[in-house]
Design a protein around this motif. Structure first.
Motif, PDB file in Angstrom:
ATOM      1  N   UNK A 109       0.828  -1.212   0.000  1.00  0.00           N
ATOM      2  CA  UNK A 109       0.000   0.000   0.000  1.00  0.00           C
ATOM      3  C   UNK A 109       0.865   1.267   0.000  1.00  0.00           C
ATOM      4  N   UNK A 110       1.963   1.278   0.763  1.00  0.00           N
ATOM      5  CA  UNK A 110       2.852   2.451   0.777  1.00  0.00           C
ATOM      6  C   UNK A 110       3.569   2.578  -0.567  1.00  0.00           C
ATOM      7  N   UNK A 157      -7.871   0.998  13.027  1.00  0.00           N
ATOM      8  CA  UNK A 157      -8.025   1.237  11.594  1.00  0.00           C
ATOM      9  C   UNK A 157      -6.724   1.825  11.077  1.00  0.00           C
ATOM     10  N   UNK A 158      -6.103   1.112  10.121  1.00  0.00           N
ATOM     11  CA  UNK A 158      -4.844   1.549   9.523  1.00  0.00           C
ATOM     12  C   UNK A 158      -5.170   2.155   8.159  1.00  0.00           C
ATOM     13  N   UNK A 159      -4.700   3.392   7.917  1.00  0.00           N
ATOM     14  CA  UNK A 159      -4.983   4.036   6.632  1.00  0.00           C
ATOM     15  C   UNK A 159      -3.704   4.599   6.031  1.00  0.00           C
ATOM     16  N   UNK A 219     -10.363  -1.333   1.831  1.00  0.00           N
ATOM     17  CA  UNK A 219     -11.310  -0.389   1.242  1.00  0.00           C
ATOM     18  C   UNK A 219     -10.551   0.837   0.721  1.00  0.00           C
ATOM     19  N   UNK A 220     -11.213   1.572  -0.177  1.00  0.00           N
ATOM     20  CA  UNK A 220     -10.573   2.735  -0.788  1.00  0.00           C
ATOM     21  C   UNK A 220     -11.572   3.874  -0.917  1.00  0.00           C
ATOM     22  N   UNK A 221     -11.069   5.079  -0.722  1.00  0.00           N
ATOM     23  CA  UNK A 221     -11.808   6.308  -1.024  1.00  0.00           C
ATOM     24  C   UNK A 221     -10.882   7.158  -1.872  1.00  0.00           C
ATOM     25  N   UNK A 222     -11.377   7.628  -3.015  1.00  0.00           N
ATOM     26  CA  UNK A 222     -10.488   8.349  -3.919  1.00  0.00           C
ATOM     27  C   UNK A 222     -11.263   9.311  -4.809  1.00  0.00           C
ATOM     28  N   UNK A 230      -5.787   9.380  -2.903  1.00  0.00           N
ATOM     29  CA  UNK A 230      -6.536   8.207  -2.450  1.00  0.00           C
ATOM     30  C   UNK A 230      -6.221   7.890  -0.999  1.00  0.00           C
ATOM     31  N   UNK A 231      -7.161   7.210  -0.357  1.00  0.00           N
ATOM     32  CA  UNK A 231      -6.949   6.676   0.994  1.00  0.00           C
ATOM     33  C   UNK A 231      -7.334   5.197   0.973  1.00  0.00           C
ATOM     34  N   UNK A 232      -6.367   4.328   1.304  1.00  0.00           N
ATOM     35  CA  UNK A 232      -6.636   2.899   1.462  1.00  0.00           C
ATOM     36  C   UNK A 232      -6.639   2.598   2.954  1.00  0.00           C
ATOM     37  N   UNK A 233      -7.602   1.799   3.408  1.00  0.00           N
ATOM     38  CA  UNK A 233      -7.643   1.525   4.842  1.00  0.00           C
ATOM     39  C   UNK A 233      -8.228   0.140   5.115  1.00  0.00           C
TER      40      UNK A 233
END
Length: 506
Positions: A406-407, A432-434, A487-490, A496-499
Motif C-alpha cells: 500500500x505504501x 483502523x490503519x490508513x 477499502x478505498x476512497x479516492x 486516495x486513501x486505502x484503509x
C-alpha cells in the motif's frame, strides 16, 4: 265363352305368380348380396380391430365391457375372457373414477371425446399413460346403448415429452449459447444464453444466416466446419472470435455436432458457443505476467550486477564500496519483494497460505515499513500519525506485505512526490490503519475492479508506471483471511486513501 274367360284368367294368374316369383328371387339375391357385403365388411372391421396397436373396447351404459381386442390385452394385461362382463372401473385408478360419469354426460349430448390424456391401471397394478377417443354407440332407433373406446398407450410419447422438456429446460438455463442451423447456415433455434452473449433476440436471428455472427476475416471457417460435419465428424473446443450485435468481437469456444433424424441422416447442425473472453483475457494476462516477471526481475538483477562490478573496480575505496553495496542491497530487497509477491500469488491460488494469529505492535510495524519506503524513494515524505503503540492480533509477516504494497502504491501513483500519511486510529475494539496520498486518484469505475487479480488502472497517467496488478489483489486476499476488508476512497486529481482494520489483542 265362360270357359274361355276362365282359361284366360288362369293364364293371367299364372303370369302374375311368375312375375312375383321372379321379383322374390331378385329380392332374395339382393338381400344375399347385402348380407355377403356386410359379412365381408364385418370381417375387415374385425381384422382391423384385432391387428390395430390401439386397444378397442366397447361397454354398455352400465359400464360393463362388451368387447375387448388383442391390443387391449397387450396394453392392460387382461385377457378378453377376464374382461368381457366386467366393469370398466376395473381399469380406472380410484382417484380418476369420476371421469366415467363425465364422459357419459358428454356422450349423451352427442359429443365425441378425442385425445383425452389420462392414466389407467394394468393387471399388475402399475399405471399406464393413455390417450382416449370415445364415441357413442346407437341402436337402429337412434337410442344410445353404449360407448366405444379407442385406447392408445402413450408411455413412450410421455417419456419423450418429459425428456424433451428437461432438455429444453437445460438449453434455456445453460450459460452457453445453444444454436441450431441447417446446411445452408440458416439458424433454426436460438436460446436465452445466445441472446445474452451475442445481443440478438431469437426473433432477430431465427431464419437468418449464421454468417451474421462471423467476422469478415473468419468467413472461411464456416465451409470448413460444414465439410467436417457432413462427414459426421464433431468439432470440439474450436476457439475463435464472433461478432456481437453492437459490432464488438467476443472470444468463443465452439462445439459443433451433426443433428440426425431417426434414420441416421444428417439434417442439420447444433452449435454450443461458450464465452471465453475472460479466459482469453486471463491467458493474455498470464503471458504478460511471465514477460513482466522476467523483465522486473532482470532490472534489479542488472543493477545489482552493475553495483557489484563497480565495487570490485575500487576495492581500496571504502566509501565508494559502501555506497555501491547500499544500492546493491536496495536492489536485492526489490527482488525479494517481487519474488515474494509472485510466489504468494501462486500459493494463494493453490490455497497454501495460512494465517498465524499472534499479537504484535502495529505501530512499530508501520514505522519499519515507512523506513523501508524512505530508502526505496527519496521523492516522497512518508509520515506516521497516531498513538505510539497498539498491540493487535494477526499475522505480522502477512500484514507487513499489505503495508509494503500500500505504501509502495502510494509512492508510485503520486508521481510528483508529496507527503504520504500512514495513521493508526483506535475505534472500539479495532485499530483502523490508513494510507493517504495526494496522487492522481482513481475513478469510481476503476475502484470497483481494483482488487481483482491483474487489474490495473489504464490511462495516460498510469501507462508509464510499473506494476502488474497483483499487489492490491494480494493485500485484499490477506485481509480477507484476517476477516477484514481492504477499502478505498479516492477522487481523480486529489489522491486516495486505502484503509483496513485489525482486532486489538485483548
Amino acid at each position: 265363352m265362360n270357359e274361355s274367360k276362365e282359361i284366360i284368367n288362369k293364364i293371367k294368374e299364372y303370369q302374375q305368380q311368375e312375375i312375383e316369383l321372379r321379383l322374390s328371387n331378385t329380392e332374395i339375391k339382393r338381400l344375399n348380396d347385402a348380407l355377403k357385403k356386410a359379412e365381408e365388411k364385418s370381417a375387415i372391421l374385425n381384422s382391423i380391430i384385432d391387428s390395430t396397436d390401439d386397444g378397442i373396447i366397447s361397454k354398455n351404459l352400465d359400464s360393463i365391457i362388451t368387447s375387448w381386442n388383442n391390443s387391449a390385452t397387450r396394453i392392460f394385461g387382461y385377457s378378453e375372457k377376464e374382461m368381457i362382463g366386467a366393469s370398466i372401473l376395473k381399469l380406472i385408478p380410484e382417484h380418476l373414477q369420476n371421469q366415467e360419469s363425465k364422459f357419459l354426460e358428454q356422450l349423451k349430448k352427442g359429443n365425441r371425446i378425442e385425445h383425452f390424456q389420462t392414466q389407467r391401471l394394468r393387471k399388475d397394478g402399475t399405471l399406464v399413460d393413455v390417450s382416449l377417443a370415445i364415441s357413442p354407440v346407437y341402436n337402429q332407433d337412434g337410442a344410445l346403448i353404449g360407448l366405444s373406446k379407442i385406447v392408445r398407450d402413450i408411455t413412450k410419447e410421455k417419456v419423450a415429452e418429459s425428456i424433451g422438456q428437461r432438455l429444453a429446460a437445460i438449453v434455456e438455463s445453460s450459460d452457453d449459447a445453444i444454436i441450431s442451423k441447417d446446411f445452408n447456415s440458416i439458424i433454426t433455434s436460438w436460446n436465452e444464453a445466445a441472446t445474452r452473449i451475442f445481443g440478438y433476440t431469437a426473433s432477430e436471428m431465427i431464419g437468418e444466416s449464421i454468417l451474421k455472427l462471423i467476422p469478415t476475416d473468419r468467413l472461411e471457417e464456416e465451409p470448413k466446419i460444414l465439410a467436417q460435419l457432413k462427414k459426421g465428424i464433431r468439432v470440439e473446443h474450436f476457439e475463435t472470435e464472433r461478432l456481437r450485435k453492437d459490432g464488438t468481437l467476443i472470444s468463443v469456444s465452439l462445439t459443433i455436432s451433426p443433428v440426425k433424424d431417426l434414420n441416421g441422416n444428417i439434417i442439420g447442425l447444433s452449435k454450443i458457443a461458450r464465452d471465453i473472453t475472460e479466459k482469453s483475457l486471463i491467458e493474455k494476462k498470464k503471458n504478460e505476467f511471465v514477460s513482466f516477471v522476467s523483465h522486473e526481475l532482470k532490472t534489479p538483477l542488472t543493477s545489482l550486477k552493475s553495483y557489484l562490478q563497480m565495487a570490485l573496480l575500487k576495492p581500496q575505496d571504502a566509501d565508494f564500496i559502501l555506497k555501491a553495496l547500499t544500492k546493491a542491497e536496495t536492489q536485492t530487497k526489490k527482488m525479494e519483494h517481487l519474488i515474494r509477491d509472485f510466489l504468494n500469488v501462486s500459493r494463494f491460488e493453490e490455497g497454501h497460505i495460512t494465517i498465524k494469529q499472534t499479537p504484535f505492535d502495529i505501530v512499530k510495524l508501520v514505522s519499519d515499513c515507512i523506513e523501508d519506503a524512505a530508502i526505496a524513494s527519496h521523492k516522497h515524505k512518508v509520515v506516521y500519525e497516531g498513538t505510539t503503540s497498539i498491540i493487535v492480533q494477526g499475522d505480522e509477516e502477512k500484514i507487513t506485505l499489505v503495508l509494503t504494497n500500500l505504501i509502495s502504491n502510494a509512492q508510485k501513483y503520486s508521481p510528483d512526490g508529496g507527503e504520504i500519511k500512514v495513521s493508526c486510529a483506535l475505534i472500539e475494539h479495532k485499530v483502523v490503519v490508513s494510507i493517504k496520498d495526494n496522487g492522481i486518484g482513481i475513478s469510481l469505475n476503476d475502484q470497483r475492479n481494483m482488487f481483482q487479480k491483474f487489474f490495473r488502472v489504464e490511462n495516460e497517467q498510469t501507462k508509464f508506471i510499473p506494476g502488474f496488478g497483483i499487489g492490491l489483489y494480494l493485500s485484499s486476499t490477506i485481509l480477507k483471511l484476517h476477516k477484514s476488508k481492504l477499502q478505498v476512497e479516492s477522487e481523480i486529481g486529489k489522491g486516495s486513501v486505502f484503509y483496513f482494520s485489525l482486532p486489538l489483542n485483548e
